[in-house]
Design a protein around this motif. Structure first.
Motif: not given
Length: 118
Positions: A109-116
């Protein structure tokens, strides 16, 4: 990782090796350490994030192997193993697997937030 249709993700053992018919469950292959998926800058004498992740996964895997061994011993020779040992080992293994699952969920979820949030 949570799958909406099923509720939670479960580990399933599909290969015959995992059931202990032919061989014991193998520990994680050290060739995973050579991947370049996690780029880190390491100082001398310190562990990288990748090392912490792989060490944690190996510990969870060792606990699962210990439970499988205790269960197999209990089935083959019940006098040798105390049922309370199996219960405690299963609880520890389940707790560590749930913790690992939560950590992986948070990383994803952290990676998803960083990429979005480019």
């Amino acid at each position: 990782m949570i799958i909406q249709e099923f509720g939670t993700l479960q580990l399933s053992r599909t290969e015959p090796e995992h059931f202990g018919y032919t061989k014991q469950i193998k520990t994680l292959n050290k060739s995973l350490d050579d991947t370049t998926l996690l780029h880190t800058t390491e100082k001398e004498g310190t562990k990288s994030f990748k090392d912490y992740i792989f060490d944690s996964i190996n510990k969870v895997n060792d606990q699962q192997i210990e439970v499988a061994d205790l269960t197999q011993k209990f089935i083959t020779n019940p006098e040798e193993v105390n049922p309370e040992e199996i219960t405690v080992a299963m609880s520890w293994a389940r707790m560590s697997l749930n913790l690992a699952q939560n950590v992986i969920d948070r990383i994803i979820s952290g990676w998803d937030q960083i990429t979005t949030t480019r």
